[in-house]
Design a protein around this motif. Structure first.
Motif, PDB file in Angstrom:
ATOM      1  N   GLU A   1      44.609  35.526  33.321  1.00 64.38           N
ATOM      2  CA  GLU A   1      44.838  35.785  31.704  1.00 64.38           C
ATOM      3  C   GLU A   1      46.274  36.075  31.490  1.00 64.38           C
ATOM      4  OE1 GLU A   1      42.844  38.679  33.487  1.00 64.38           O
ATOM      5  OE2 GLU A   1      40.733  38.390  32.529  1.00 64.38           O
TER       6      GLU A   1
ATOM      7  N   SER B   1      47.428  36.342  38.102  1.00 63.78           N
ATOM      8  CA  SER B   1      46.401  36.656  36.959  1.00 63.78           C
ATOM      9  C   SER B   1      46.430  35.558  36.103  1.00 63.78           C
ATOM     10  CB  SER B   1      46.555  38.025  36.380  1.00 63.78           C
ATOM     11  OG  SER B   1      46.066  38.144  35.064  1.00 63.78           O
TER      12      SER B   1
ATOM     13  N   GLU C   1      38.401  35.999  34.031  1.00 67.60           N
ATOM     14  CA  GLU C   1      38.943  36.134  35.691  1.00 67.60           C
ATOM     15  C   GLU C   1      37.912  35.765  36.371  1.00 67.60           C
ATOM     16  OE1 GLU C   1      42.391  37.090  35.543  1.00 67.60           O
ATOM     17  OE2 GLU C   1      42.399  36.123  37.720  1.00 67.60           O
TER      18      GLU C   1
ATOM     19  N   LEU D   1      35.997  41.682  32.067  1.00 68.59           N
ATOM     20  CA  LEU D   1      37.008  40.844  32.686  1.00 68.59           C
ATOM     21  C   LEU D   1      36.216  39.312  33.279  1.00 68.59           C
ATOM     22  CD1 LEU D   1      37.967  43.801  35.530  1.00 68.59           C
ATOM     23  CD2 LEU D   1      39.356  42.496  33.979  1.00 68.59           C
TER      24      LEU D   1
ATOM     25  N   GLN E   1      41.969  41.041  28.595  1.00 68.32           N
ATOM     26  CA  GLN E   1      41.195  41.195  29.742  1.00 68.32           C
ATOM     27  C   GLN E   1      40.082  42.401  29.138  1.00 68.32           C
ATOM     28  OE1 GLN E   1      44.662  42.884  31.556  1.00 68.32           O
ATOM     29  NE2 GLN E   1      44.877  41.302  32.875  1.00 68.32           N
TER      30      GLN E   1
ATOM     31  N   ARG F   1      37.653  32.324  38.574  1.00 65.76           N
ATOM     32  CA  ARG F   1      37.487  32.202  40.155  1.00 65.76           C
ATOM     33  C   ARG F   1      36.126  31.187  40.364  1.00 65.76           C
ATOM     34  NH1 ARG F   1      42.127  33.423  40.977  1.00 65.76           N
ATOM     35  NH2 ARG F   1      42.519  35.525  39.925  1.00 65.76           N
TER      36      ARG F   1
END
Lengths: 226, 187
Positions: free
Chosen positions: B72, B70, B9, B6, A37, B13
């Motif tokens: 990831e 999540s 992520e 990020l 992340q 989306r």
């Protein structure tokens, strides 16, 4: 190169521990998930992982950090550790104080023991041919107490102590130790007067100058070691 | 590569909303990360295979991933499972505990290819660290002597977290030194 902020600085602090292989399985998984992340930490690991692993692999680096002599630091360093200071210093001070007190009382005891090892012998005038007789136990110092008729406080007298062969073992030509009761004392080590017969002569110095009117007084005594 | 943090992520989306063109981008980003993570866990010769297998599973199943979890974390779990399978299904199973040691041996060979000037500069920097950050140098010293994390904490009389903070700060100093020698771009 673009600069990124770490997304979770708490986990981010484990970056170098991860590179050095210090994390356990759970921590390593947590950090790896963070790597997924966090661009900042990922870039760091990507760039430096092999280089940082080299830190723990290189013999040269091992020698470099070993030159400091860290082996000794463990015991000595711990003593100076700030956390430990709070415990060690007061303990050390208390121990030092305890030692001082113990030494002080021991020394005082020693002093008292020394005093207790002194014996006093009181000489009294005797007729001709007779003598005082004392039995001494052990290696002690002897206080010889005597009375000189007509002695004055502060006045100088001559005192001579000689053994049966006439050898002088003690001599003081300016003795001023008579008290108001005409009593004087001298202290002599037992080593100087072993068992045997002795003669103590006391003379007024002024009388010595005028030989015609001599008032010398003699005390004969015998010491026997038990 | 996108500049935002990020990024995976966010791309995922987009993918979920029907933009299938970002799939390759996601896979490429994941590949980079998987390679780094796998490098810490498996032997060099097997890294590529494990990463490929993991990415294949990700590509096949990413459409079915719920939007509530999540992405990831899900992708990372796939990699971890593949690494787990790698140990369990091969002769390496027995050497799981010694895996790191074997890996380090490989690194020995790998480091021969490191820039000699860099090695020299790193050694110089460590000499500086010994002078200015003795505790960090002590950690490296204990690692060299083969102590584990708990033992290092015990010997240095610090907590685990303190050890991590200590190494983190030490690393910053080290990178500053490397930067002076022109060996550090990422700071």
């Amino acid at each position: 190169m673009k600069y990124y902020e770490c997304t979770d600085k708490k986990v981010g602090t484990k970056l170098h521990a991860y590179e050095l292989g210090l994390l356990n399985e759970t921590e390593a998984e947590e950090f790896e998930l963070h790597l997924m992340q966090c661009e900042h930490c990922f870039m760091q690991v990507k760039e430096f992982l092999p280089k940082m692993e080299f830190l723990v692999m290189s013999e040269t680096i091992a020698d470099t950090v070993d030159e400091e002599g860290f082996q000794e630091e463990n015991s000595v360093g711990r003593f100076y550790n700030l956390k430990k200071k709070a415990i060690y210093y007061p303990t050390a001070v208390l121990a030092a104080l305890a030692l001082i007190f113990i030494f002080f009382y021991w020394f005082q005891g020693k002093e008292q023991q020394t005093v207790s090892k002194v014996v006093t012998v009181n000489l009294i005038p005797t007729r001709a041919g007779l003598q005082n007789s004392f039995v001494i136990q052990g290696n002690v110092d002897i206080v010889i107490s005597f009375v000189y008729e007509g002695a004055e406080t502060g006045k100088e007298y001559s005192i001579t102590l000689s053994d049966e062969n006439g050898k002088v073992v003690y001599k003081n030509q300016s003795f001023t130790g008579f008290d108001e009761y005409e009593k004087g004392k001298i202290i002599i080590s037992h080593r100087d007067i072993p068992s045997g017969s002795y003669k103590l002569e006391i003379a007024d110095n002024e009388d010595n100058e005028d030989k015609s009117n001599s008032t010398t007084q003699e005390f004969l005594f015998r010491l026997t070691e038990n | 590569m996108t500049d935002i943090n990020l990024q995976i992520e966010a791309l995922f989306r987009l993918f979920q909303r029907g933009d299938k063109t970002v799939q390759n981008q996601i896979i490429e980003i994941l590949r980079e990360r998987f390679m780094i993570i796998a490098k810490r866990r498996v032997l060099d010769r097997d890294i590529e295979d494990i990463v490929q297998e993991s990415l294949l599973v990700v590509a096949q199943k990413m459409e079915r991933v719920s939007s509530e979890i999540s992405f990831e974390k899900w992708a990372y779990k796939i990699l971890r499972n593949k690494v787990g399978n790698y140990f369990n299904s091969s002769k390496l199973h027995k050497m799981k505990n010694e895996q790191y040691a074997v890996r380090l041996q490989e690194l020995n060979l790998y480091n021969i290819n490191l820039d000699p000037d860099f090695k020299m500069h790193l050694t110089k920097c460590m000499k500086k660290m010994v002078q200015y950050n003795k505790r960090y140098a002590r950690v490296i010293n204990l690692i060299h002597k083969g102590y584990k994390t708990e033992e290092i904490c015990q010997r240095m009389d610090i907590s685990r977290n303190s050890l991590f903070v200590l190494t983190h700060r030490g690393r910053k100093m080290l990178l500053e030194c490397l930067k002076e020698g022109g060996y550090c771009e990422v700071l």
